[in-house]
Design a protein around this motif. Structure first.
Motif, PDB file in Angstrom:
ATOM      1  N   ALA A 109       8.696  -6.943  10.510  1.00 11.06           N
ATOM      2  CA  ALA A 109       9.204  -8.191   9.570  1.00 11.06           C
ATOM      3  C   ALA A 109       8.083  -8.408   8.787  1.00 11.06           C
ATOM      4  CB  ALA A 109       9.450  -9.366  10.204  1.00 11.06           C
ATOM      5  N   LEU A 110       6.675  -8.597   9.158  1.00 10.94           N
ATOM      6  CA  LEU A 110       5.598  -8.651   8.499  1.00 10.94           C
ATOM      7  C   LEU A 110       5.226  -7.533   7.506  1.00 10.94           C
ATOM      8  CD1 LEU A 110       3.254 -10.589   7.971  1.00 10.94           C
ATOM      9  CD2 LEU A 110       1.774  -9.392   9.900  1.00 10.94           C
ATOM     10  N   VAL A 111       5.203  -6.399   7.842  1.00  4.83           N
ATOM     11  CA  VAL A 111       5.354  -5.412   6.863  1.00  4.83           C
ATOM     12  C   VAL A 111       6.080  -5.628   5.829  1.00  4.83           C
ATOM     13  CG1 VAL A 111       5.686  -2.897   6.373  1.00  4.83           C
ATOM     14  CG2 VAL A 111       4.312  -3.539   8.527  1.00  4.83           C
ATOM     15  N   LYS A 112       7.161  -5.996   5.804  1.00  2.98           N
ATOM     16  CA  LYS A 112       8.255  -6.180   4.718  1.00  2.98           C
ATOM     17  C   LYS A 112       7.787  -7.340   3.838  1.00  2.98           C
ATOM     18  CE  LYS A 112      12.201  -4.285   7.054  1.00  2.98           C
ATOM     19  NZ  LYS A 112      13.642  -4.773   7.698  1.00  2.98           N
ATOM     20  N   VAL A 113       7.175  -8.560   4.623  1.00  3.76           N
ATOM     21  CA  VAL A 113       6.676  -9.669   3.793  1.00  3.76           C
ATOM     22  C   VAL A 113       5.435  -9.125   2.970  1.00  3.76           C
ATOM     23  CG1 VAL A 113       5.727 -11.989   4.119  1.00  3.76           C
ATOM     24  CG2 VAL A 113       7.813 -11.472   5.499  1.00  3.76           C
ATOM     25  N   MET A 114       4.466  -8.473   3.427  1.00  2.58           N
ATOM     26  CA  MET A 114       3.439  -8.139   2.899  1.00  2.58           C
ATOM     27  C   MET A 114       3.484  -7.451   1.586  1.00  2.58           C
ATOM     28  SD  MET A 114       0.736  -7.182   6.204  1.00  2.58           S
ATOM     29  CE  MET A 114      -0.634  -6.647   4.966  1.00  2.58           C
ATOM     30  N   LYS A 115       4.493  -6.669   1.241  1.00  2.55           N
ATOM     31  CA  LYS A 115       5.053  -6.130  -0.082  1.00  2.55           C
ATOM     32  C   LYS A 115       4.873  -7.238  -1.136  1.00  2.55           C
ATOM     33  CE  LYS A 115       7.838  -2.588   2.306  1.00  2.55           C
ATOM     34  NZ  LYS A 115       9.199  -2.169   2.198  1.00  2.55           N
ATOM     35  N   HIS A 121       2.964  -9.895  -0.860  1.00  4.56           N
ATOM     36  CA  HIS A 121       1.528 -10.573  -1.041  1.00  4.56           C
ATOM     37  C   HIS A 121       0.529  -9.639  -0.878  1.00  4.56           C
ATOM     38  CE1 HIS A 121       3.558 -14.284  -0.099  1.00  4.56           C
ATOM     39  NE2 HIS A 121       4.435 -13.812   0.983  1.00  4.56           N
ATOM     40  N   PRO A 122       0.372  -8.926  -2.330  1.00  4.57           N
ATOM     41  CA  PRO A 122      -0.506  -7.663  -2.282  1.00  4.57           C
ATOM     42  C   PRO A 122      -2.245  -8.072  -2.108  1.00  4.57           C
ATOM     43  CG  PRO A 122       0.022  -8.598  -4.635  1.00  4.57           C
ATOM     44  CD  PRO A 122       0.732  -9.248  -3.503  1.00  4.57           C
ATOM     45  N   THR A 123      -2.414  -9.227  -1.776  1.00  2.00           N
ATOM     46  CA  THR A 123      -4.019  -9.318  -1.589  1.00  2.00           C
ATOM     47  C   THR A 123      -4.137  -9.831  -0.114  1.00  2.00           C
ATOM     48  OG1 THR A 123      -3.820 -11.942  -2.170  1.00  2.00           O
ATOM     49  CG2 THR A 123      -4.483 -10.032  -4.043  1.00  2.00           C
ATOM     50  N   VAL A 124      -3.275  -9.981   0.676  1.00  2.00           N
ATOM     51  CA  VAL A 124      -3.288 -10.512   1.979  1.00  2.00           C
ATOM     52  C   VAL A 124      -3.824  -9.191   3.184  1.00  2.00           C
ATOM     53  CG1 VAL A 124      -1.961 -11.512   4.047  1.00  2.00           C
ATOM     54  CG2 VAL A 124      -1.481 -12.314   1.659  1.00  2.00           C
ATOM     55  N   LYS A 125      -4.779  -9.492   3.608  1.00  2.00           N
ATOM     56  CA  LYS A 125      -5.317  -8.396   4.735  1.00  2.00           C
ATOM     57  C   LYS A 125      -4.737  -8.760   5.981  1.00  2.00           C
ATOM     58  CE  LYS A 125      -9.219  -7.095   1.976  1.00  2.00           C
ATOM     59  NZ  LYS A 125      -9.946  -7.983   0.840  1.00  2.00           N
ATOM     60  N   THR A 126      -4.503  -8.014   6.718  1.00  4.47           N
ATOM     61  CA  THR A 126      -4.017  -8.040   8.130  1.00  4.47           C
ATOM     62  C   THR A 126      -4.888  -7.540   9.264  1.00  4.47           C
ATOM     63  OG1 THR A 126      -2.018  -8.147   7.272  1.00  4.47           O
ATOM     64  CG2 THR A 126      -1.931  -7.826   9.471  1.00  4.47           C
ATOM     65  N   LEU A 127      -4.917  -8.322  10.426  1.00  2.00           N
ATOM     66  CA  LEU A 127      -5.814  -7.599  11.589  1.00  2.00           C
ATOM     67  C   LEU A 127      -4.549  -7.811  12.686  1.00  2.00           C
ATOM     68  CD1 LEU A 127      -8.481  -6.962  12.998  1.00  2.00           C
ATOM     69  CD2 LEU A 127      -8.498  -9.197  13.776  1.00  2.00           C
ATOM     70  N   VAL A 128      -4.479  -6.685  13.194  1.00  2.77           N
ATOM     71  CA  VAL A 128      -3.617  -6.378  14.122  1.00  2.77           C
ATOM     72  C   VAL A 128      -4.321  -6.209  15.859  1.00  2.77           C
ATOM     73  CG1 VAL A 128      -1.468  -5.019  15.098  1.00  2.77           C
ATOM     74  CG2 VAL A 128      -1.806  -5.617  12.666  1.00  2.77           C
ATOM     75  N   VAL A 129      -4.081  -7.187  16.825  1.00  2.00           N
ATOM     76  CA  VAL A 129      -4.654  -7.098  17.911  1.00  2.00           C
ATOM     77  C   VAL A 129      -3.553  -6.349  18.683  1.00  2.00           C
ATOM     78  CG1 VAL A 129      -5.458  -8.260  20.026  1.00  2.00           C
ATOM     79  CG2 VAL A 129      -5.769  -9.117  17.508  1.00  2.00           C
ATOM     80  N   PHE A 183       2.902  -0.668  10.879  1.00  3.12           N
ATOM     81  CA  PHE A 183       1.776  -0.850   9.989  1.00  3.12           C
ATOM     82  C   PHE A 183       1.332   0.497   9.357  1.00  3.12           C
ATOM     83  CE2 PHE A 183       1.670  -5.021  11.713  1.00  3.12           C
ATOM     84  CZ  PHE A 183       1.494  -5.733  10.510  1.00  3.12           C
ATOM     85  N   LEU A 184       1.072   1.685  10.738  1.00  2.40           N
ATOM     86  CA  LEU A 184       0.477   2.873  10.106  1.00  2.40           C
ATOM     87  C   LEU A 184       1.633   3.794   9.055  1.00  2.40           C
ATOM     88  CD1 LEU A 184      -1.254   3.811  13.456  1.00  2.40           C
ATOM     89  CD2 LEU A 184      -2.185   2.969  11.232  1.00  2.40           C
ATOM     90  N   SER A 185       2.737   3.407   9.325  1.00  2.00           N
ATOM     91  CA  SER A 185       3.840   3.993   8.580  1.00  2.00           C
ATOM     92  C   SER A 185       4.133   3.480   7.207  1.00  2.00           C
ATOM     93  CB  SER A 185       5.297   4.311   9.390  1.00  2.00           C
ATOM     94  OG  SER A 185       5.854   3.076   9.654  1.00  2.00           O
ATOM     95  N   ALA A 186       3.790   2.221   6.977  1.00  2.00           N
ATOM     96  CA  ALA A 186       3.903   1.437   5.827  1.00  2.00           C
ATOM     97  C   ALA A 186       3.202   2.057   4.497  1.00  2.00           C
ATOM     98  CB  ALA A 186       3.349  -0.056   5.896  1.00  2.00           C
ATOM     99  N   ARG A 187       3.767   1.758   3.390  1.00  2.00           N
ATOM    100  CA  ARG A 187       3.066   2.312   1.976  1.00  2.00           C
ATOM    101  C   ARG A 187       1.490   2.236   2.249  1.00  2.00           C
ATOM    102  NH1 ARG A 187       5.444  -1.963  -2.139  1.00  2.00           N
ATOM    103  NH2 ARG A 187       7.380  -1.123  -1.564  1.00  2.00           N
ATOM    104  N   SER A 188       0.969   2.944   1.586  1.00  2.00           N
ATOM    105  CA  SER A 188      -0.645   2.881   1.482  1.00  2.00           C
ATOM    106  C   SER A 188      -1.130   1.661   1.189  1.00  2.00           C
ATOM    107  CB  SER A 188      -1.195   4.133   0.629  1.00  2.00           C
ATOM    108  OG  SER A 188      -0.755   3.866  -0.762  1.00  2.00           O
ATOM    109  N   SER A 189      -0.419   0.754   0.047  1.00  2.00           N
ATOM    110  CA  SER A 189      -0.977  -0.364  -0.554  1.00  2.00           C
ATOM    111  C   SER A 189      -0.955  -1.295   0.817  1.00  2.00           C
ATOM    112  CB  SER A 189      -0.254  -0.919  -1.350  1.00  2.00           C
ATOM    113  OG  SER A 189       1.147  -1.347  -0.822  1.00  2.00           O
ATOM    114  N   ILE A 190       0.110  -1.377   1.862  1.00  2.00           N
ATOM    115  CA  ILE A 190      -0.191  -2.245   2.967  1.00  2.00           C
ATOM    116  C   ILE A 190      -1.256  -1.447   4.040  1.00  2.00           C
ATOM    117  CG2 ILE A 190       1.267  -3.165   4.777  1.00  2.00           C
ATOM    118  CD1 ILE A 190       3.527  -3.160   2.862  1.00  2.00           C
ATOM    119  N   LYS A 191      -0.824  -0.384   4.451  1.00  2.00           N
ATOM    120  CA  LYS A 191      -1.796   0.256   5.484  1.00  2.00           C
ATOM    121  C   LYS A 191      -3.297   0.140   5.078  1.00  2.00           C
ATOM    122  CE  LYS A 191      -1.131   4.581   5.666  1.00  2.00           C
ATOM    123  NZ  LYS A 191      -0.947   6.089   6.216  1.00  2.00           N
ATOM    124  N   ASP A 192      -3.724   0.187   3.808  1.00  2.00           N
ATOM    125  CA  ASP A 192      -5.129   0.174   3.341  1.00  2.00           C
ATOM    126  C   ASP A 192      -5.362  -1.421   3.498  1.00  2.00           C
ATOM    127  OD1 ASP A 192      -5.037   2.797   2.785  1.00  2.00           O
ATOM    128  OD2 ASP A 192      -4.894   2.452   0.770  1.00  2.00           O
TER     129      ASP A 192
END
Length: 177
Positions: free
Chosen positions: A101-107, A109-117, A155-164
């Protein structure tokens, strides 16, 4: 907000890991960060943790609309994902579905960075302990580790703009202090 301040949304802030992340971030960066707690049940967020938060946002981490509203409301620069199901080791998909769900939302919000524990033992990592104890632990935690792996894969399979814009951490152990 000064130009050096950041807004951080912590998803799962009322959980064990989330609580410690809120407190550690507040103590380390109290003058440069505004912390927003995202919780399914805000009443579970202890007052000792709540005091560090600019706001507590109620929502379901599996729900795209709730996640999007939280990012918009908090004006997040960073999102920290610390969702889980406490001490329950039974089969669950909370981490995987919330990550999807978050990966879909991040599309949006192109400036938001994510840290996944995540967790050691997820993905291609393994728990190493002598006398075969690591394998025993991995078996006991197999459902949790599978869910962490699904979370990472989202997250790892998301498009590079999110993965990066995503960092996955696998703590080897968490301790108070």
């Amino acid at each position: 907000m000064s130009s050096t301040e950041s807004n951080v949304l912590i998803i799962g802030a009322s959980g064990r890991t989330g609580k410690y992340l809120v407190e550690a971030l507040a103590k380390q960066r109290k003058d440069t960060v505004n912390i927003y707690a995202f919780c399914r049940q805000p009443t579970n967020l202890e007052m000792s943790t709540r005091q560090y938060c600019a706001n507590v946002i109620q929502g379901n981490a599996r729900n795209e609309k709730d996640l999007n509203n939280a990012i918009v409301q908090s004006k997040s620069d960073f999102v920290v994902v610390a969702v889980g199901n406490g001490d329950d080791v039974s089969k669950s998909d909370i981490r995987t579905t919330s990550a999807q769900a978050l990966v879909k939302v991040m599309k949006h919000h192109p400036t938001v960075k994510t840290l996944v524990v995540s967790s050691i033992g997820a993905g291609s990592s393994s728990i190493k302990a002598g006398f075969g104890i690591g394998k025993l632990i991995e078996y006991h935690l197999r459902h949790i580790l599978r869910d962490h792996t699904g979370q990472e894969e989202a997250f790892l399979s998301a498009r590079s703009s999110i993965k990066d814009r995503t960092m996955i951490v696998r703590p080897t152990g968490l301790a108070e202090g």
